[in-house]
Design a protein around this motif. Structure first.
Motif, PDB file in Angstrom:
ATOM      1  N   ARG B 231       0.900  -0.971  -0.062  1.00 33.11           N
ATOM      2  CA  ARG B 231      -0.039   0.033   0.207  1.00 33.11           C
ATOM      3  C   ARG B 231       1.125   1.209  -0.079  1.00 33.11           C
ATOM      4  O   ARG B 231       1.941   1.183  -0.494  1.00 33.11           O
ATOM      5  CB  ARG B 231      -0.959  -0.209   1.114  1.00 33.11           C
ATOM      6  CG  ARG B 231      -2.035  -1.212   1.049  1.00 33.11           C
ATOM      7  CD  ARG B 231      -3.055  -1.102   2.026  1.00 33.11           C
ATOM      8  NE  ARG B 231      -2.528  -1.429   3.718  1.00 33.11           N
ATOM      9  CZ  ARG B 231      -3.115  -1.456   4.548  1.00 33.11           C
ATOM     10  NH1 ARG B 231      -4.282  -1.178   4.647  1.00 33.11           N
ATOM     11  NH2 ARG B 231      -2.590  -1.524   5.816  1.00 33.11           N
ATOM     12  N   GLY B 232       0.316   2.259   0.678  1.00 32.50           N
ATOM     13  CA  GLY B 232       0.973   3.681   0.407  1.00 32.50           C
ATOM     14  C   GLY B 232       1.815   4.229   1.651  1.00 32.50           C
ATOM     15  O   GLY B 232       1.651   3.254   2.625  1.00 32.50           O
ATOM     16  N   PRO B 233       2.306   5.237   1.524  1.00 37.90           N
ATOM     17  CA  PRO B 233       3.242   6.052   2.576  1.00 37.90           C
ATOM     18  C   PRO B 233       2.230   6.012   3.959  1.00 37.90           C
ATOM     19  O   PRO B 233       2.468   5.657   5.068  1.00 37.90           O
ATOM     20  CB  PRO B 233       3.683   7.256   2.112  1.00 37.90           C
ATOM     21  CG  PRO B 233       3.651   6.805   0.550  1.00 37.90           C
ATOM     22  CD  PRO B 233       2.434   6.026   0.371  1.00 37.90           C
ATOM     23  N   LEU B 234       0.959   6.049   3.880  1.00 35.77           N
ATOM     24  CA  LEU B 234       0.109   6.704   4.871  1.00 35.77           C
ATOM     25  C   LEU B 234      -0.085   5.125   5.494  1.00 35.77           C
ATOM     26  O   LEU B 234      -0.870   5.160   6.747  1.00 35.77           O
ATOM     27  CB  LEU B 234      -1.084   7.245   4.421  1.00 35.77           C
ATOM     28  CG  LEU B 234      -0.810   8.622   4.074  1.00 35.77           C
ATOM     29  CD1 LEU B 234      -2.171   9.405   3.787  1.00 35.77           C
ATOM     30  CD2 LEU B 234      -0.209   9.581   4.962  1.00 35.77           C
ATOM     31  N   GLN B 235      -0.050   4.030   4.933  1.00 37.54           N
ATOM     32  CA  GLN B 235      -0.408   2.830   5.622  1.00 37.54           C
ATOM     33  C   GLN B 235       1.047   1.858   6.025  1.00 37.54           C
ATOM     34  O   GLN B 235       0.725   0.940   6.597  1.00 37.54           O
ATOM     35  CB  GLN B 235      -1.042   1.935   4.463  1.00 37.54           C
ATOM     36  CG  GLN B 235      -2.558   2.452   4.255  1.00 37.54           C
ATOM     37  CD  GLN B 235      -2.538   3.628   3.336  1.00 37.54           C
ATOM     38  OE1 GLN B 235      -1.582   3.449   2.394  1.00 37.54           O
ATOM     39  NE2 GLN B 235      -3.411   4.430   3.527  1.00 37.54           N
ATOM     40  N   ILE B 236       2.062   2.838   6.285  1.00 40.43           N
ATOM     41  CA  ILE B 236       3.309   1.927   6.576  1.00 40.43           C
ATOM     42  C   ILE B 236       3.045   1.353   7.962  1.00 40.43           C
ATOM     43  O   ILE B 236       2.630   2.354   8.733  1.00 40.43           O
ATOM     44  CB  ILE B 236       4.631   2.979   6.235  1.00 40.43           C
ATOM     45  CG1 ILE B 236       5.710   1.998   6.126  1.00 40.43           C
ATOM     46  CG2 ILE B 236       4.617   4.008   7.293  1.00 40.43           C
ATOM     47  CD1 ILE B 236       6.995   2.554   5.780  1.00 40.43           C
ATOM     48  N   ALA B 237       3.554   0.131   8.150  1.00 43.60           N
ATOM     49  CA  ALA B 237       3.381  -0.057   9.469  1.00 43.60           C
ATOM     50  C   ALA B 237       4.293  -0.186  10.512  1.00 43.60           C
ATOM     51  O   ALA B 237       4.215  -0.475  11.831  1.00 43.60           O
ATOM     52  CB  ALA B 237       3.047  -1.781   9.160  1.00 43.60           C
ATOM     53  N   CYS B 238       5.529   0.210  10.169  1.00 41.22           N
ATOM     54  CA  CYS B 238       6.656   0.454  11.159  1.00 41.22           C
ATOM     55  C   CYS B 238       6.481   1.663  12.063  1.00 41.22           C
ATOM     56  O   CYS B 238       5.468   2.408  11.798  1.00 41.22           O
ATOM     57  CB  CYS B 238       8.070   0.727  10.381  1.00 41.22           C
ATOM     58  SG  CYS B 238       8.044   2.344   9.309  1.00 41.22           S
ATOM     59  N   THR B 239       7.234   1.898  12.982  1.00 35.88           N
ATOM     60  CA  THR B 239       7.313   3.086  14.003  1.00 35.88           C
ATOM     61  C   THR B 239       8.171   4.087  13.660  1.00 35.88           C
ATOM     62  O   THR B 239       9.104   3.457  13.098  1.00 35.88           O
ATOM     63  CB  THR B 239       6.810   2.600  15.299  1.00 35.88           C
ATOM     64  OG1 THR B 239       7.848   1.761  15.872  1.00 35.88           O
ATOM     65  CG2 THR B 239       5.520   1.858  15.568  1.00 35.88           C
ATOM     66  N   THR B 279       5.049  10.345   8.739  1.00 30.86           N
ATOM     67  CA  THR B 279       4.844  10.862   7.402  1.00 30.86           C
ATOM     68  C   THR B 279       5.845  11.821   7.046  1.00 30.86           C
ATOM     69  O   THR B 279       6.514  11.875   6.095  1.00 30.86           O
ATOM     70  CB  THR B 279       3.519  11.019   7.045  1.00 30.86           C
ATOM     71  OG1 THR B 279       2.599  10.004   7.778  1.00 30.86           O
ATOM     72  CG2 THR B 279       3.444  11.087   5.361  1.00 30.86           C
ATOM     73  N   GLU B 280       5.992  12.953   8.021  1.00 28.47           N
ATOM     74  CA  GLU B 280       6.686  13.949   7.888  1.00 28.47           C
ATOM     75  C   GLU B 280       8.130  13.595   7.680  1.00 28.47           C
ATOM     76  O   GLU B 280       9.039  14.040   7.082  1.00 28.47           O
ATOM     77  CB  GLU B 280       6.774  15.289   8.964  1.00 28.47           C
ATOM     78  CG  GLU B 280       5.354  15.852   8.853  1.00 28.47           C
ATOM     79  CD  GLU B 280       5.222  16.820  10.061  1.00 28.47           C
ATOM     80  OE1 GLU B 280       5.605  16.756  11.096  1.00 28.47           O
ATOM     81  OE2 GLU B 280       4.454  17.725   9.657  1.00 28.47           O
ATOM     82  N   LEU B 281       8.582  12.643   8.456  1.00 28.61           N
ATOM     83  CA  LEU B 281      10.123  12.049   8.563  1.00 28.61           C
ATOM     84  C   LEU B 281      10.296  11.390   7.276  1.00 28.61           C
ATOM     85  O   LEU B 281      11.374  11.678   6.757  1.00 28.61           O
ATOM     86  CB  LEU B 281      10.344  11.194   9.669  1.00 28.61           C
ATOM     87  CG  LEU B 281      11.633  10.580   9.567  1.00 28.61           C
ATOM     88  CD1 LEU B 281      12.659  11.738   9.985  1.00 28.61           C
ATOM     89  CD2 LEU B 281      11.483   9.514  10.776  1.00 28.61           C
ATOM     90  N   MET B 282       9.244  10.685   6.597  1.00 28.71           N
ATOM     91  CA  MET B 282       9.321   9.735   5.194  1.00 28.71           C
ATOM     92  C   MET B 282       9.517  10.913   4.374  1.00 28.71           C
ATOM     93  O   MET B 282      10.458  10.876   3.409  1.00 28.71           O
ATOM     94  CB  MET B 282       8.449   9.156   4.918  1.00 28.71           C
ATOM     95  CG  MET B 282       8.427   7.734   5.342  1.00 28.71           C
ATOM     96  SD  MET B 282       7.132   6.731   4.791  1.00 28.71           S
ATOM     97  CE  MET B 282       5.764   7.193   5.790  1.00 28.71           C
ATOM     98  N   MET B 283       8.913  12.340   4.203  1.00 25.65           N
ATOM     99  CA  MET B 283       8.716  13.209   3.239  1.00 25.65           C
ATOM    100  C   MET B 283      10.225  13.985   3.506  1.00 25.65           C
ATOM    101  O   MET B 283      10.726  14.121   2.363  1.00 25.65           O
ATOM    102  CB  MET B 283       7.739  14.239   3.374  1.00 25.65           C
ATOM    103  CG  MET B 283       6.508  13.489   3.411  1.00 25.65           C
ATOM    104  SD  MET B 283       5.079  14.155   2.461  1.00 25.65           S
ATOM    105  CE  MET B 283       5.964  14.810   1.156  1.00 25.65           C
ATOM    106  N   LYS B 284      10.684  14.107   4.509  1.00 27.78           N
ATOM    107  CA  LYS B 284      12.068  14.950   4.861  1.00 27.78           C
ATOM    108  C   LYS B 284      13.239  13.779   4.080  1.00 27.78           C
ATOM    109  O   LYS B 284      13.990  14.290   3.346  1.00 27.78           O
ATOM    110  CB  LYS B 284      12.473  14.846   6.203  1.00 27.78           C
ATOM    111  CG  LYS B 284      13.710  15.506   6.521  1.00 27.78           C
ATOM    112  CD  LYS B 284      13.676  16.008   8.007  1.00 27.78           C
ATOM    113  CE  LYS B 284      14.934  16.217   8.411  1.00 27.78           C
ATOM    114  NZ  LYS B 284      15.578  15.348   9.117  1.00 27.78           N
TER     115      LYS B 284
END
Lengths: 179, 487
Positions: B231-239, B279-284
């Motif tokens: 699925r997409g970035p908003l569904q990522i299961a890690c913390t 999500t912000e960390l991923m976008m960074k």
């Protein structure tokens, strides 16, 4: 080595142990107070109390069963230290022994008190994000040190989830994280 | 510095140990002075976090309860020992609590007992007032795709077991001579595997990672790790903690696909804080990438499901993976991935499937739901089976961190106590407990490992670790563990 010096040595070493593990982290931030590993410092605390010049401050914990637990504690101790060192009847708190590897010492503060607390590190925020019942005035008890100006504060011990109520097929945004 | 800390930690633990020893008596030989008491006797199957937390709660709630923990391996602690990553030693601090529980005068640990094979659940139910199943999830979900059995494909469970010294994974010998590794799944286990694959050896060499894994990783040619989710970035299961560790990993850069993040920036403002920060960390990471000179890279890949493992020209091992591209349907929490028909091939020599652990049935007498791979239960009471309970992953499925299992185990313990107090369990009947089971096992040639005997194994592992400059060097062989335990 005097008991006082030994306790400080233990605490410093525990923080260093944590720091050594995370020397690669660019966003590493030391916890505000030197908390160390509470199970280790527990016995020694009672020895050093009489030698201490720190001040005693009153803290109230509003427990999950609605009962208030009041305790006098020393400035400089973390809120987790206080619970453990005074053997307070607050269950299931401090699984990782104050090393920012769990969220079981989650406490909710009164708003005015929360604003007085120091800056929250990314590391604390990361673990706090996993806490059930997270609020805007939540902190991890192991990262908050007692100060004189926090005298009389009331700390709310949040409920922990009963997972049976959560439908495991559906995941809510505050549900526990996957492994 | 580490040696000083280790030495000091050792002496401090002695201080703690003395105070607890003066309060508790170690239970030896399975037969205690309490055996003639009429308190409830509870048996727990599984010596991991669920088992220990359930025991802890029972002992606290009933001052007359005796609890026995049975564990298949000679060593306790389950995934805390075999699952938590070697560079996360603080997460293992819970072992101190478990040790206190095991040393409690009304608790005893029985290692080297295979429940289902050495002794049946029915035999345990006859000997105890209540039995709690806390044996976790030792299997893994398979991808169910062609080529999955080719050399070069591993389950994350086995790969983690390999670097954490699980005896059944000691012969794994993963081939790390390929440049690219692909991990399917984006939970914390997947991120742990990626981090261990790319971490500088300096970060690992003082931990409790096994020596053979350390040496293999030191010689590894893996330079690029892709972590793939359907699925997409908003569904990522890690913390966020695990993701931050990847972002901060020295000498590595992030290699993401901006296209995977279309529309995400707009969605940020409506997200609850934990999901927003993640999500912000991923976008960074998408924006900043990292040092171009870094010799290693890692990346998240979204909207992709594995459909086939591709063999190399010699047809003998995995050389790539074919991924199907998805689109998302639905919204909010029920977003699902649907196929688009497009495919993408990725060359890689190491494929690790991290799509979930799975519980298995261990005794035909116990109900089991094969679809959900759990023991069917209501709040921890096993369906249609009085006196049988469950806690942890075998009860709820294999997700959650240690604290989740702790809360769950406390719930089961509470329910069990309620049943005792409501008379649903007949405590007026005297049950023989460990005495009977020990005798039964003896007739079958099964010898147990007591907690004090595990402590001999523990001391040996710490000793071996010390000579290597590590926290411990785990024993990999069950026979060697038994030899030391019974020496």
């Amino acid at each position: 080595m005097s008991a006082c010096a030994l306790r400080v040595f233990l605490q410093r070493a525990a923080v260093t142990r944590k720091a050594a593990h995370q020397t690669f982290s660019q966003t590493r931030a030391f916890p505000q107070c030197v908390t160390g590993s509470y199970t280790h410092s527990r016995g020694i605390n009672t020895l050093t109390n009489s030698l201490r010049a720190e001040e005693k401050v009153t803290v109230h914990f509003l427990n999950r069963d609605g009962k208030r637990i009041s305790v006098k504690a020393l400035t400089g101790e973390s809120l987790l230290d206080i619970v453990v060192n005074n053997d307070l009847d607050i269950l299931d708190i401090g699984a990782c022994e104050g090393t920012l590897a769990c969220s079981t010492c989650h406490l909710i503060f009164e708003e005015a008190v929360y604003k007085k607390l120091g800056r929250i590190s990314d590391e604390e925020m990361d673990m706090l994000d996993l806490a059930y019942g997270l609020t805007d005035t939540s902190r991890l008890g192991c990262q908050v040190c007692l100060r004189k100006d926090l005298d009389g504060m009331i700390l709310h011990v949040p409920d922990v989830i009963s997972d049976a109520r959560v439908d495991s097929e559906k995941e809510s945004s505050t549900a526990p994280p996957k492994v | 510095m580490m040696t000083m800390i280790t030495l000091m930690r050792g002496s401090v633990m002695k201080i703690h140990g003395l105070s607890s020893a003066s309060r508790c008596l170690a239970a030896e030989g399975g037969v205690r002075g309490l055996s003639s008491s009429s308190g409830p006797r509870v048996c727990i199957v599984g010596g991991g976090p669920a088992g220990f937390y359930t025991a802890q709660q029972l002992l606290k709630a009933r001052q007359d309860a005796a609890v026995d923990i049975y564990e298949r391996l000679p060593v306790p602690f389950g995934l805390v020992r075999f699952g938590v990553a070697p560079d996360h030693p603080e997460v293992k601090n819970v072992i101190n609590t478990f040790t206190q529980t095991a040393q409690h005068e009304r608790c005893s640990f029985h290692g080297n007992v295979n429940v289902g094979k050495d002794v049946t659940i029915d035999e345990l139910r006859q000997a105890y007032h209540a039995v709690v199943l806390s044996y976790g999830a030792e299997g893994n979900r398979s991808m169910g795709i062609p080529g999955e059995d080719l050399p070069g494909v591993f389950s994350a469970k086995d790969f983690v077991g390999w670097y954490n010294g699980l005896p059944s994974n000691k012969e794994l010998h993963p081939d790390l001579s390929f440049e690219t590794a692909v991990i399917l799944g984006q939970g914390n286990v997947a991120l742990d595997v990626a981090r261990i694959l790319l971490a500088p050896v300096e970060m690992l060499k003082e931990t409790d990672i096994t020596q053979n894994a350390l040496e293999a990783l030191a010689g590894s040619k893996v330079r690029r790790v892709l972590i793939v989710g359907r699925r997409g970035p908003l569904q990522i299961a890690c913390t966020i903690k695990e993701l931050r560790e990847m972002v901060n990993l020295p000498n590595t850069r992030a290699d993401m696909l901006p296209a995977d993040f279309e529309g995400i920036a707009e969605a940020l403002k409506d997200l609850p804080r934990p999901r927003k920060r993640l999500t912000e960390l991923m976008m960074k990471a998408v924006k900043e990438g990292g040092d171009d000179k870094a010799e290693k890279c890692w990346g998240l890949r979204f909207f992709r499901s594995p459909v086939e493992v591709l063999a190399g020209a010699d047809e003998k091992r995995a050389a790539g993976i074919r991924l199907a591209l998805n689109k998302l349907e639905g919204s909010g929490e029920s977003v699902r991935a649907e196929v688009t028909g497009q495919l993408e091939d990725v060359d890689c020599g190491l494929i690790i499937s991290s799509i979930g652990y799975k519980s298995i049935p261990i005794d035909p007498a116990v109900p089991f739901d094969p679809r959900r791979a759990i023991v069917p239960n209501e709040m921890g009471r096993v369906q249609d089976t009085a006196g049988l309970y469950c806690s942890g992953w075998v009860k709820r499925g294999p997700t959650g961190v240690i604290a989740t299992t702790m809360n769950d185990s406390f719930d089961t313990a509470r329910v069990l106590i309620q049943d005792m107090e409501a008379g649903k369990l007949d405590l007026s009947v005297n049950k023989p407990g460990a005495q009977a089971i020990t005798a039964l096992l003896q007739t079958r040639g099964v010898r147990m490992v007591l907690f004090s005997q595990w402590e001999k194994i523990n001391a040996e592992e710490e000793k071996r670790g010390k000579s290597l400059g590590k926290a411990r060097e785990k024993l990999l062989d069950v026979d060697e563990m038994l030899k030391i335990a019974w020496s």
